[in-house]
Design a protein around this motif. Structure first.
Motif, PDB file in Angstrom:
ATOM      1  N   GLU A 149      26.364 -30.843  27.714  1.00 41.80           N
ATOM      2  CA  GLU A 149      25.645 -30.493  28.328  1.00 41.80           C
ATOM      3  C   GLU A 149      24.931 -31.679  27.524  1.00 41.80           C
ATOM      4  O   GLU A 149      25.242 -32.319  26.734  1.00 41.80           O
ATOM      5  N   VAL A 150      23.268 -32.306  28.335  1.00 36.64           N
ATOM      6  CA  VAL A 150      22.847 -33.148  27.556  1.00 36.64           C
ATOM      7  C   VAL A 150      21.597 -32.257  27.446  1.00 36.64           C
ATOM      8  O   VAL A 150      20.799 -31.398  28.415  1.00 36.64           O
ATOM      9  N   ARG A 151      21.257 -33.157  26.132  1.00 36.73           N
ATOM     10  CA  ARG A 151      19.716 -31.838  25.101  1.00 36.73           C
ATOM     11  C   ARG A 151      18.571 -32.496  25.343  1.00 36.73           C
ATOM     12  O   ARG A 151      18.138 -33.166  26.445  1.00 36.73           O
ATOM     13  N   LEU A 152      18.684 -33.215  24.030  1.00 35.40           N
ATOM     14  CA  LEU A 152      16.774 -34.306  24.180  1.00 35.40           C
ATOM     15  C   LEU A 152      17.291 -35.385  24.685  1.00 35.40           C
ATOM     16  O   LEU A 152      18.422 -35.496  24.329  1.00 35.40           O
ATOM     17  N   HIS A 153      16.356 -35.696  25.398  1.00 33.30           N
ATOM     18  CA  HIS A 153      16.263 -36.758  26.087  1.00 33.30           C
ATOM     19  C   HIS A 153      15.826 -37.881  24.943  1.00 33.30           C
ATOM     20  O   HIS A 153      15.682 -39.283  25.886  1.00 33.30           O
ATOM     21  N   ALA A 154      15.276 -37.546  23.753  1.00 36.84           N
ATOM     22  CA  ALA A 154      14.479 -38.626  23.417  1.00 36.84           C
ATOM     23  C   ALA A 154      16.111 -39.542  22.762  1.00 36.84           C
ATOM     24  O   ALA A 154      15.354 -40.087  21.893  1.00 36.84           O
ATOM     25  N   GLU A 155      16.417 -38.567  22.388  1.00 37.81           N
ATOM     26  CA  GLU A 155      17.708 -38.768  21.224  1.00 37.81           C
ATOM     27  C   GLU A 155      19.399 -39.966  22.261  1.00 37.81           C
ATOM     28  O   GLU A 155      18.926 -39.528  23.668  1.00 37.81           O
ATOM     29  N   GLU A 156      19.054 -40.412  21.569  1.00 39.41           N
ATOM     30  CA  GLU A 156      20.407 -41.748  22.558  1.00 39.41           C
ATOM     31  C   GLU A 156      21.500 -40.973  22.732  1.00 39.41           C
ATOM     32  O   GLU A 156      21.827 -40.634  23.165  1.00 39.41           O
ATOM     33  N   ASN A 157      21.790 -40.311  21.747  1.00 40.87           N
ATOM     34  CA  ASN A 157      23.384 -39.273  21.177  1.00 40.87           C
ATOM     35  C   ASN A 157      22.566 -37.839  21.713  1.00 40.87           C
ATOM     36  O   ASN A 157      22.571 -37.098  20.778  1.00 40.87           O
ATOM     37  N   ASN A 158      22.855 -37.038  22.694  1.00 42.06           N
ATOM     38  CA  ASN A 158      22.129 -35.484  23.472  1.00 42.06           C
ATOM     39  C   ASN A 158      23.254 -35.311  23.754  1.00 42.06           C
ATOM     40  O   ASN A 158      22.855 -34.647  24.049  1.00 42.06           O
ATOM     41  N   TRP A 159      24.247 -35.193  23.305  1.00 46.74           N
ATOM     42  CA  TRP A 159      25.191 -34.643  24.079  1.00 46.74           C
ATOM     43  C   TRP A 159      25.592 -33.166  23.261  1.00 46.74           C
ATOM     44  O   TRP A 159      25.306 -33.306  22.183  1.00 46.74           O
ATOM     45  N   ASN A 160      26.161 -32.199  23.661  1.00 45.09           N
ATOM     46  CA  ASN A 160      26.126 -30.569  23.266  1.00 45.09           C
ATOM     47  C   ASN A 160      27.344 -29.829  23.445  1.00 45.09           C
ATOM     48  O   ASN A 160      27.264 -29.909  24.874  1.00 45.09           O
ATOM     49  N   ASP A 161      28.179 -29.153  22.777  1.00 45.89           N
ATOM     50  CA  ASP A 161      28.684 -28.584  24.256  1.00 45.89           C
ATOM     51  C   ASP A 161      28.700 -26.896  23.622  1.00 45.89           C
ATOM     52  O   ASP A 161      28.145 -26.180  22.547  1.00 45.89           O
ATOM     53  N   SER A 162      28.625 -26.526  24.778  1.00 46.10           N
ATOM     54  CA  SER A 162      28.125 -24.876  24.765  1.00 46.10           C
ATOM     55  C   SER A 162      29.109 -24.414  25.609  1.00 46.10           C
ATOM     56  O   SER A 162      30.137 -24.098  26.040  1.00 46.10           O
ATOM     57  N   PRO A 163      28.227 -21.998  25.452  1.00 48.60           N
ATOM     58  CA  PRO A 163      29.422 -21.894  25.865  1.00 48.60           C
ATOM     59  C   PRO A 163      29.134 -21.551  27.687  1.00 48.60           C
ATOM     60  O   PRO A 163      27.723 -22.394  27.874  1.00 48.60           O
ATOM     61  N   CYS A 164      29.996 -21.891  28.422  1.00 41.64           N
ATOM     62  CA  CYS A 164      29.914 -22.136  29.648  1.00 41.64           C
ATOM     63  C   CYS A 164      28.967 -21.131  30.274  1.00 41.64           C
ATOM     64  O   CYS A 164      29.072 -21.658  31.390  1.00 41.64           O
ATOM     65  N   ASN A 165      29.292 -19.545  29.833  1.00 42.03           N
ATOM     66  CA  ASN A 165      28.229 -18.892  30.821  1.00 42.03           C
ATOM     67  C   ASN A 165      27.299 -18.164  30.300  1.00 42.03           C
ATOM     68  O   ASN A 165      26.039 -17.805  30.931  1.00 42.03           O
ATOM     69  N   LEU A 166      26.523 -19.169  29.472  1.00 40.57           N
ATOM     70  CA  LEU A 166      25.181 -19.844  29.389  1.00 40.57           C
ATOM     71  C   LEU A 166      24.786 -20.132  31.371  1.00 40.57           C
ATOM     72  O   LEU A 166      24.843 -21.176  31.622  1.00 40.57           O
ATOM     73  N   LYS A 167      23.673 -19.911  31.682  1.00 41.37           N
ATOM     74  CA  LYS A 167      22.640 -20.208  32.345  1.00 41.37           C
ATOM     75  C   LYS A 167      21.953 -21.500  32.060  1.00 41.37           C
ATOM     76  O   LYS A 167      21.263 -21.501  30.971  1.00 41.37           O
ATOM     77  N   LYS A 168      21.984 -22.483  32.651  1.00 40.18           N
ATOM     78  CA  LYS A 168      21.039 -23.902  32.933  1.00 40.18           C
ATOM     79  C   LYS A 168      21.296 -24.389  33.445  1.00 40.18           C
ATOM     80  O   LYS A 168      21.431 -23.841  35.146  1.00 40.18           O
ATOM     81  N   LEU A 169      19.909 -25.244  33.265  1.00 42.72           N
ATOM     82  CA  LEU A 169      20.020 -25.987  35.004  1.00 42.72           C
ATOM     83  C   LEU A 169      20.759 -27.247  34.782  1.00 42.72           C
ATOM     84  O   LEU A 169      22.103 -27.275  34.212  1.00 42.72           O
ATOM     85  N   TRP A 170      21.602 -27.851  36.089  1.00 40.06           N
ATOM     86  CA  TRP A 170      22.064 -29.156  36.016  1.00 40.06           C
ATOM     87  C   TRP A 170      22.812 -30.174  36.394  1.00 40.06           C
ATOM     88  O   TRP A 170      21.027 -30.132  37.322  1.00 40.06           O
ATOM     89  N   ILE A 171      22.798 -30.973  36.895  1.00 38.55           N
ATOM     90  CA  ILE A 171      22.778 -32.058  37.134  1.00 38.55           C
ATOM     91  C   ILE A 171      24.268 -32.950  38.055  1.00 38.55           C
ATOM     92  O   ILE A 171      24.987 -32.734  37.772  1.00 38.55           O
ATOM     93  N   CYS A 172      23.696 -33.040  39.656  1.00 43.02           N
ATOM     94  CA  CYS A 172      25.209 -33.338  40.290  1.00 43.02           C
ATOM     95  C   CYS A 172      25.345 -34.967  40.886  1.00 43.02           C
ATOM     96  O   CYS A 172      24.110 -35.054  40.502  1.00 43.02           O
ATOM     97  N   GLU A 173      26.291 -34.680  40.532  1.00 45.99           N
ATOM     98  CA  GLU A 173      26.315 -37.019  41.382  1.00 45.99           C
ATOM     99  C   GLU A 173      27.383 -37.040  42.405  1.00 45.99           C
ATOM    100  O   GLU A 173      28.188 -36.553  42.029  1.00 45.99           O
ATOM    101  N   LYS A 174      26.747 -37.963  43.423  1.00 43.96           N
ATOM    102  CA  LYS A 174      26.899 -38.274  44.353  1.00 43.96           C
ATOM    103  C   LYS A 174      27.386 -39.797  44.502  1.00 43.96           C
ATOM    104  O   LYS A 174      26.135 -40.195  44.797  1.00 43.96           O
ATOM    105  N   LYS A 175      28.321 -40.312  44.098  1.00 45.88           N
ATOM    106  CA  LYS A 175      28.808 -41.543  44.459  1.00 45.88           C
ATOM    107  C   LYS A 175      29.269 -42.519  45.415  1.00 45.88           C
ATOM    108  O   LYS A 175      29.229 -41.711  47.048  1.00 45.88           O
ATOM    109  N   LEU A 176      28.319 -43.727  45.662  1.00 44.36           N
ATOM    110  CA  LEU A 176      28.315 -43.492  46.733  1.00 44.36           C
ATOM    111  C   LEU A 176      29.457 -44.376  47.301  1.00 44.36           C
ATOM    112  O   LEU A 176      29.584 -45.344  46.762  1.00 44.36           O
ATOM    113  N   LEU A 177      29.890 -44.464  48.502  1.00 48.14           N
ATOM    114  CA  LEU A 177      30.887 -45.354  49.495  1.00 48.14           C
ATOM    115  C   LEU A 177      30.466 -45.859  49.791  1.00 48.14           C
ATOM    116  O   LEU A 177      29.980 -45.695  51.540  1.00 48.14           O
ATOM    117  N   VAL A 178      31.324 -47.600  49.763  1.00 45.36           N
ATOM    118  CA  VAL A 178      31.223 -48.476  50.299  1.00 45.36           C
ATOM    119  C   VAL A 178      32.398 -49.658  50.656  1.00 45.36           C
ATOM    120  O   VAL A 178      33.041 -49.175  50.192  1.00 45.36           O
TER     121      VAL A 178
END
Length: 246
Positions: free
Chosen positions: A217-246
Protein backbone atom coordinates in the motif's frame (compact mmCIF):
# COMPACT_ATOMS: atom_id res chain seq x y z
CA UNK A 1 24.30 -4.69 -125.16
CA UNK A 2 23.85 -4.97 -128.92
CA UNK A 3 24.54 -2.14 -131.43
CA UNK A 4 22.90 -2.35 -134.83
CA UNK A 5 24.02 0.05 -137.52
CA UNK A 6 21.65 0.89 -140.31
CA UNK A 7 21.63 3.44 -143.09
CA UNK A 8 19.55 6.01 -141.26
CA UNK A 9 19.32 4.95 -137.53
CA UNK A 10 21.21 3.39 -134.64
CA UNK A 11 19.35 1.11 -132.22
CA UNK A 12 20.69 0.53 -128.63
CA UNK A 13 19.09 -2.30 -126.67
CA UNK A 14 19.74 -3.17 -122.96
CA UNK A 15 19.23 -6.90 -122.93
CA UNK A 16 20.05 -7.58 -119.25
CA UNK A 17 16.84 -5.99 -117.94
CA UNK A 18 13.60 -7.92 -117.67
CA UNK A 19 11.42 -7.85 -120.66
CA UNK A 20 8.90 -5.59 -118.95
CA UNK A 21 11.62 -3.11 -117.95
CA UNK A 22 13.62 -2.92 -121.21
CA UNK A 23 14.29 0.49 -122.57
CA UNK A 24 14.81 1.19 -126.29
CA UNK A 25 15.98 4.52 -127.69
CA UNK A 26 15.84 5.39 -131.33
CA UNK A 27 17.80 8.21 -132.84
CA UNK A 28 16.04 9.21 -135.99
CA UNK A 29 17.03 11.18 -138.99
CA UNK A 30 16.25 14.45 -137.35
CA UNK A 31 18.24 13.60 -134.19
CA UNK A 32 15.18 13.12 -131.96
CA UNK A 33 15.27 10.52 -129.13
CA UNK A 34 12.26 8.37 -128.36
CA UNK A 35 11.82 5.92 -125.42
CA UNK A 36 10.46 2.50 -126.13
CA UNK A 37 10.02 1.30 -122.48
CA UNK A 38 9.89 2.58 -118.83
CA UNK A 39 12.76 0.51 -117.34
CA UNK A 40 14.93 3.61 -116.93
CA UNK A 41 12.35 5.28 -114.70
CA UNK A 42 12.28 2.24 -112.42
CA UNK A 43 16.08 2.26 -112.17
CA UNK A 44 15.97 5.93 -111.35
CA UNK A 45 13.45 5.36 -108.55
CA UNK A 46 15.60 2.58 -107.12
CA UNK A 47 18.67 4.78 -107.20
CA UNK A 48 16.85 7.67 -105.49
CA UNK A 49 15.47 5.33 -102.81
CA UNK A 50 18.93 3.94 -102.14
CA UNK A 51 20.33 7.44 -101.77
CA UNK A 52 17.55 8.36 -99.34
CA UNK A 53 18.29 5.25 -97.29
CA UNK A 54 21.96 6.20 -97.15
CA UNK A 55 21.07 9.71 -96.02
CA UNK A 56 18.70 8.33 -93.36
CA UNK A 57 21.34 5.92 -92.10
CA UNK A 58 23.90 8.71 -91.87
CA UNK A 59 21.43 10.89 -89.97
CA UNK A 60 20.71 8.10 -87.49
CA UNK A 61 24.42 7.57 -86.92
CA UNK A 62 24.93 11.27 -86.25
CA UNK A 63 22.00 11.38 -83.80
CA UNK A 64 23.27 8.31 -81.98
CA UNK A 65 26.75 9.80 -81.60
CA UNK A 66 25.31 13.04 -80.27
CA UNK A 67 23.20 11.14 -77.75
CA UNK A 68 26.15 9.06 -76.52
CA UNK A 69 28.74 11.80 -76.49
CA UNK A 70 27.18 15.06 -75.25
CA UNK A 71 29.42 18.10 -74.93
CA UNK A 72 30.96 18.64 -71.44
CA UNK A 73 28.75 21.60 -70.62
CA UNK A 74 25.60 19.60 -71.36
CA UNK A 75 26.84 16.71 -69.18
CA UNK A 76 27.57 19.17 -66.37
CA UNK A 77 24.10 20.70 -66.58
CA UNK A 78 22.51 17.27 -66.60
CA UNK A 79 24.51 16.26 -63.49
CA UNK A 80 23.46 19.42 -61.67
CA UNK A 81 19.82 18.80 -62.55
CA UNK A 82 20.13 15.20 -61.36
CA UNK A 83 21.64 16.31 -58.04
CA UNK A 84 18.87 18.87 -57.54
CA UNK A 85 16.24 16.26 -58.34
CA UNK A 86 17.72 13.80 -55.82
CA UNK A 87 17.92 16.52 -53.18
CA UNK A 88 14.28 17.45 -53.75
CA UNK A 89 13.34 13.79 -53.43
CA UNK A 90 15.14 13.58 -50.08
CA UNK A 91 13.41 16.73 -48.87
CA UNK A 92 10.06 15.35 -50.00
CA UNK A 93 10.64 12.05 -48.18
CA UNK A 94 11.61 13.94 -45.02
CA UNK A 95 8.45 16.05 -45.23
CA UNK A 96 6.33 12.93 -45.73
CA UNK A 97 7.95 11.26 -42.69
CA UNK A 98 7.37 14.32 -40.52
CA UNK A 99 3.78 14.53 -41.71
CA UNK A 100 3.27 10.87 -40.82
CA UNK A 101 4.67 11.40 -37.31
CA UNK A 102 2.52 14.48 -36.75
CA UNK A 103 -0.55 12.62 -38.00
CA UNK A 104 0.09 9.74 -35.59
CA UNK A 105 0.60 12.14 -32.69
CA UNK A 106 -2.59 13.97 -33.62
CA UNK A 107 -4.55 10.71 -33.69
CA UNK A 108 -3.11 9.68 -30.31
CA UNK A 109 -4.06 13.03 -28.84
CA UNK A 110 -7.60 12.65 -30.15
CA UNK A 111 -7.86 9.26 -28.47
CA UNK A 112 -6.53 10.68 -25.21
CA UNK A 113 -8.97 13.57 -25.34
CA UNK A 114 -11.92 11.34 -26.16
CA UNK A 115 -11.02 8.80 -23.48
CA UNK A 116 -10.29 11.56 -20.98
CA UNK A 117 -13.75 12.96 -21.46
CA UNK A 118 -15.33 9.53 -21.00
CA UNK A 119 -13.21 8.48 -18.02
CA UNK A 120 -13.47 11.86 -16.35
CA UNK A 121 -17.22 11.47 -16.25
CA UNK A 122 -16.66 8.18 -14.39
CA UNK A 123 -14.26 9.71 -11.86
CA UNK A 124 -10.93 8.66 -13.47
CA UNK A 125 -7.79 10.83 -13.61
CA UNK A 126 -5.23 10.91 -16.42
CA UNK A 127 -1.48 10.94 -15.86
CA UNK A 128 1.45 10.04 -18.14
CA UNK A 129 -0.27 7.58 -20.42
CA UNK A 130 -2.61 5.97 -17.89
CA UNK A 131 -5.99 6.58 -16.28
CA UNK A 132 -6.41 6.14 -12.52
CA UNK A 133 -9.45 5.49 -10.38
CA UNK A 134 -9.55 5.88 -6.59
CA UNK A 135 -12.29 4.06 -4.75
CA UNK A 136 -14.65 5.75 -2.32
CA UNK A 137 -15.19 2.59 -0.23
CA UNK A 138 -12.80 0.08 1.37
CA UNK A 139 -12.18 -3.54 0.44
CA UNK A 140 -9.55 -6.24 0.94
CA UNK A 141 -6.60 -6.34 -1.43
CA UNK A 142 -8.08 -9.15 -3.56
CA UNK A 143 -11.56 -7.59 -3.58
CA UNK A 144 -9.96 -4.33 -4.63
CA UNK A 145 -8.16 -6.00 -7.48
CA UNK A 146 -11.33 -7.76 -8.59
CA UNK A 147 -13.07 -4.38 -8.77
CA UNK A 148 -10.26 -2.99 -10.95
CA UNK A 149 -10.42 -6.00 -13.26
CA UNK A 150 -14.15 -5.50 -13.69
CA UNK A 151 -13.42 -1.95 -14.79
CA UNK A 152 -10.99 -3.18 -17.45
CA UNK A 153 -7.99 -2.14 -15.35
CA UNK A 154 -5.83 -3.50 -12.49
CA UNK A 155 -4.31 -2.27 -9.26
CA UNK A 156 -1.75 0.46 -9.83
CA UNK A 157 1.81 -0.45 -10.87
CA UNK A 158 4.45 2.15 -9.95
CA UNK A 159 7.48 1.93 -12.21
CA UNK A 160 8.85 5.48 -12.32
CA UNK A 161 9.74 8.29 -9.94
CA UNK A 162 7.19 10.52 -11.65
CA UNK A 163 4.43 8.01 -11.01
CA UNK A 164 5.50 7.68 -7.39
CA UNK A 165 5.33 11.46 -7.02
CA UNK A 166 1.84 11.34 -8.55
CA UNK A 167 0.63 9.02 -5.75
CA UNK A 168 1.74 11.56 -3.17
CA UNK A 169 -0.96 13.91 -4.43
CA UNK A 170 -3.67 11.35 -3.68
CA UNK A 171 -5.22 9.87 -0.55
CA UNK A 172 -3.35 7.95 2.15
CA UNK A 173 -3.53 4.20 2.63
CA UNK A 174 -4.31 2.94 -0.87
CA UNK A 175 -3.87 -0.64 -2.03
CA UNK A 176 -1.49 -0.88 -5.01
CA UNK A 177 -0.74 -3.85 -7.26
CA UNK A 178 2.22 -5.20 -5.26
CA UNK A 179 2.32 -8.56 -3.43
CA UNK A 180 4.59 -11.42 -2.31
CA UNK A 181 1.86 -14.00 -1.80
CA UNK A 182 3.48 -16.49 -4.19
CA UNK A 183 6.91 -16.48 -2.53
CA UNK A 184 7.41 -14.71 0.79
CA UNK A 185 9.93 -11.91 0.40
CA UNK A 186 9.78 -11.90 -3.42
CA UNK A 187 7.63 -8.93 -4.34
CA UNK A 188 5.95 -8.77 -7.73
CA UNK A 189 3.53 -6.52 -9.49
CA UNK A 190 0.12 -7.78 -10.58
CA UNK A 191 1.31 -8.11 -14.18
CA UNK A 192 3.97 -10.61 -13.06
CA UNK A 193 7.00 -8.32 -13.37
CA UNK A 194 9.42 -8.39 -10.43
CA UNK A 195 9.88 -5.35 -8.19
CA UNK A 196 12.85 -3.40 -9.49
CA UNK A 197 12.74 0.10 -8.02
CA UNK A 198 10.99 0.49 -4.67
CA UNK A 199 9.91 3.28 -2.33
CA UNK A 200 9.51 1.43 0.98
CA UNK A 201 9.24 3.34 4.22
CA UNK A 202 12.11 2.89 6.66
CA UNK A 203 12.14 -0.66 8.01
CA UNK A 204 9.60 -1.93 5.45
CA UNK A 205 8.64 -4.55 4.43
CA UNK A 206 8.84 -6.29 7.79
CA UNK A 207 5.82 -8.56 8.55
CA UNK A 208 5.17 -6.48 11.65
CA UNK A 209 4.52 -8.53 14.82
CA UNK A 210 4.95 -11.74 12.80
CA UNK A 211 1.84 -11.02 10.78
CA UNK A 212 1.53 -12.10 7.18
CA UNK A 213 1.89 -8.74 5.49
CA UNK A 214 1.89 -9.80 1.86
CA UNK A 215 0.21 -6.87 0.13
CA UNK A 216 1.54 -3.40 -0.63
CA UNK A 217 0.00 0.00 0.00
CA UNK A 218 0.97 3.65 -0.26
CA UNK A 219 0.56 5.48 3.02
CA UNK A 220 1.72 8.94 4.01
CA UNK A 221 1.61 11.13 0.91
CA UNK A 222 3.93 13.68 2.55
CA UNK A 223 6.79 11.18 2.45
CA UNK A 224 8.69 10.36 -0.74
CA UNK A 225 9.20 6.77 0.39
CA UNK A 226 5.71 5.83 1.52
CA UNK A 227 5.20 2.12 0.74
CA UNK A 228 4.14 -0.27 3.46
CA UNK A 229 3.41 -4.00 3.59
CA UNK A 230 0.10 -4.87 5.21
CA UNK A 231 -2.13 -7.92 5.80
CA UNK A 232 -4.10 -8.53 2.61
CA UNK A 233 -7.39 -9.12 4.46
CA UNK A 234 -7.54 -5.58 5.83
CA UNK A 235 -10.02 -3.27 4.16
CA UNK A 236 -8.58 -0.15 2.55
CA UNK A 237 -9.20 2.24 -0.29
CA UNK A 238 -7.50 1.26 -3.55
CA UNK A 239 -6.28 2.77 -6.81
CA UNK A 240 -6.84 1.21 -10.24
CA UNK A 241 -4.70 1.89 -13.29
CA UNK A 242 -5.73 1.52 -16.92
CA UNK A 243 -2.96 2.08 -19.46
CA UNK A 244 -3.93 3.99 -22.55
CA UNK A 245 -3.52 1.78 -25.62
CA UNK A 246 -2.61 3.79 -28.73
Amino acid sequence: MVVDKGESEITIEIVNLPATSARRSHIGEGGEVTTAATGGKLLGCIAVSFCLLCILQASLNICLRLALSSPPDIDCNCKNLTDERDNLRRINLDIEERYKILTEERDKLRIVLNDSANYSQQGWMYFSGSFYYISSITKTWQESRDDCLQRGADLMIINSKEEQSFTRQLKDNLWIGLTDTETDGTWKWVDGTPLDTSYWMDGEPNNYEQKEEDCGEVRLHAEENNWNDSPCNLKKLWICEKKLLV
